[in-house]
Design an enzyme around this catalytic site. Structure first.
Site, short mmCIF file in Angstrom:
data_model
loop_
_atom_site.label_atom_id
_atom_site.label_comp_id
_atom_site.label_asym_id
_atom_site.label_seq_id
_atom_site.Cartn_x
_atom_site.Cartn_y
_atom_site.Cartn_z
N GLY A 123 96.54 51.29 23.07
CA GLY A 123 97.29 52.39 22.50
C GLY A 123 98.76 52.33 22.88
N LEU B 12 100.68 54.25 24.89
CA LEU B 12 100.97 54.35 26.32
C LEU B 12 100.38 53.18 27.08
CD1 LEU B 12 102.31 55.92 28.57
CD2 LEU B 12 100.23 57.31 28.77
N ASP C 16 83.61 50.86 27.65
CA ASP C 16 83.35 52.10 26.92
C ASP C 16 83.35 53.23 27.94
OD1 ASP C 16 82.50 54.24 25.45
OD2 ASP C 16 80.58 53.33 24.83
N TYR D 244 91.33 60.85 22.20
CA TYR D 244 91.20 61.13 20.77
C TYR D 244 92.42 61.96 20.41
CZ TYR D 244 88.97 62.39 16.32
OH TYR D 244 88.67 62.54 14.99
N THR E 186 98.26 66.96 27.36
CA THR E 186 99.12 67.27 26.22
C THR E 186 99.67 68.70 26.24
OG1 THR E 186 99.10 67.50 23.79
CG2 THR E 186 97.05 67.90 24.92
N ASP E 187 100.80 68.88 25.54
CA ASP E 187 101.36 70.21 25.36
C ASP E 187 100.45 71.09 24.51
OD1 ASP E 187 102.02 68.39 23.21
OD2 ASP E 187 103.27 69.99 22.37
N TYR F 214 91.64 69.58 19.20
CA TYR F 214 92.33 68.60 20.04
C TYR F 214 92.79 69.22 21.35
CZ TYR F 214 96.09 65.61 21.76
OH TYR F 214 96.91 64.86 22.58
N TRP G 28 104.85 64.66 21.87
CA TRP G 28 105.63 63.93 20.85
C TRP G 28 105.85 62.46 21.25
CZ3 TRP G 28 109.98 67.23 18.20
CH2 TRP G 28 109.49 68.49 17.87
#
Length: 295
Positions: free
Chosen positions: A15, A17, A41, A66, A106-107, A131, A156
């Site tokens: 990904g 990051l 996994d 995700y 996340t924000d 999410y 973002w």
């Protein structure tokens, strides 16, 4: 942790990051092991525990998630599995090896409109979509596990790799004569390389233990998606596209996105004695790299 060489597992290595972590850790004296789903996994608790034990893992950096905000509304079970259950597997495994988990959140845990003051780590969370809810469940799973952990909430995220807003807008502003972009949602873009370098620096300096907790990390400053797009187009030299502001209601979504999700980085900067790059300074680096790669 001692100054001996550490074994560090990075999940989600393909990904944005994860790939930034590869670049940021290239000169590290520690031993980094990069895995994605083909190699490990993380929804398989036994597989995670086995790898952590076999490879004597001291630190896990979890870059797997995700992240499709809209699709998550119809795929809640899998989003929960990857964003929460798998995170608990990582936390349990690293705790069993007396290591540390560095997890990226996340924000979106803050949900919808909550004023226009930068968010602090101590503020109440109230996710409005699947999410954000599953990412919050991941944070809670870490806390319940008793593992030593640092959680970095970011927002973002963009980079030279994968699908992201910067690459999408570079393409659109070079091919379209006009474009509408929402101006009523504000936050701060985050260059994945800056976050990756922050994480690697903390590991290199052995600053994990004693500093466990939640931190906010994005670039400095604030902008709307409209401002972000205008800057992308200008830096990319795409001057032929007429970019106009519009309301988010013109782009209906299943998810109520945060209207103001600027993150307060005071705790991160004070704890680790460092500064954070301004968003336009990092954006120009990324765009220059993308343009060089095209040449």
């Amino acid at each position: 942790m001692t100054n001996t060489k550490l074994n560090i597992l990075v999940t989600g290595a393909n990904g944005q990051l994860g790939q930034a972590m590869r670049a940021a850790s290239a000169d590290s004296k520690d031993h980094y092991i990069f895995t994605d789903v083909a190699e490990l996994d993380i929804t398989d608790a036994a597989a995670v525990a086995a790898l952590v034990k076999t490879e004597h893992i001291n630190v896990i950096v979890n870059c797997a998630a995700y992240t499709n905000v809209d699709k998550a509304e119809d795929d809640e079970a899998f989003a929960e599995l990857l964003n929460a259950t798998a995170v608990r597997h990582l936390a349990d495994a690293v705790r069993g090896n007396d290591g540390v988990l560095i997890h990226v959140s996340t924000d979106y845990v803050f949900g919808g409109s909550q004023g226009n003051t930068p968010r602090k780590e101590s503020e109440p969370v109230n996710p409005t979509g699947v999410y954000g809810l599953t990412k919050l469940h991941g944070e809670q799973a870490i806390s319940a596990s008793g593992a030593k952990a640092l959680i970095f909430r970011t927002a973002w995220l963009y980079s030279e790799t994968g699908k992201n807003f910067v690459k999408t807008m570079m393409a659109l502003t070079s091919s379209k004569s006009e474009l509408k972009v929402v101006f009523d949602q504000c936050g701060t873009p985050t260059y994945a390389r800056d976050l990756a370098e922050a994480i690697v620096r903390i590991i290199d300096r052995r600053l994990m233990e004693g500093n466990e907790g939640i931190y906010h990390f994005s670039n400095e400053g604030v902008c709307s998606w409209y401002d972000f797009t205008k800057m992308i187009a200008m830096m990319a030299g795409n001057t032929g596209c007429d970019i106009q502001p519009c309301h988010s209601s013109e782009f209906p979504s299943k998810v109520v996105r945060p209207s103001y999700s600027v993150l307060d980085k005071t705790k991160y900067k004070a704890t680790f004695g460092t500064t954070v790059p301004y968003w336009t300074d990092s954006l120009v680096k990324c765009i220059n790299n993308l343009k060089e790669n095209e040449a």
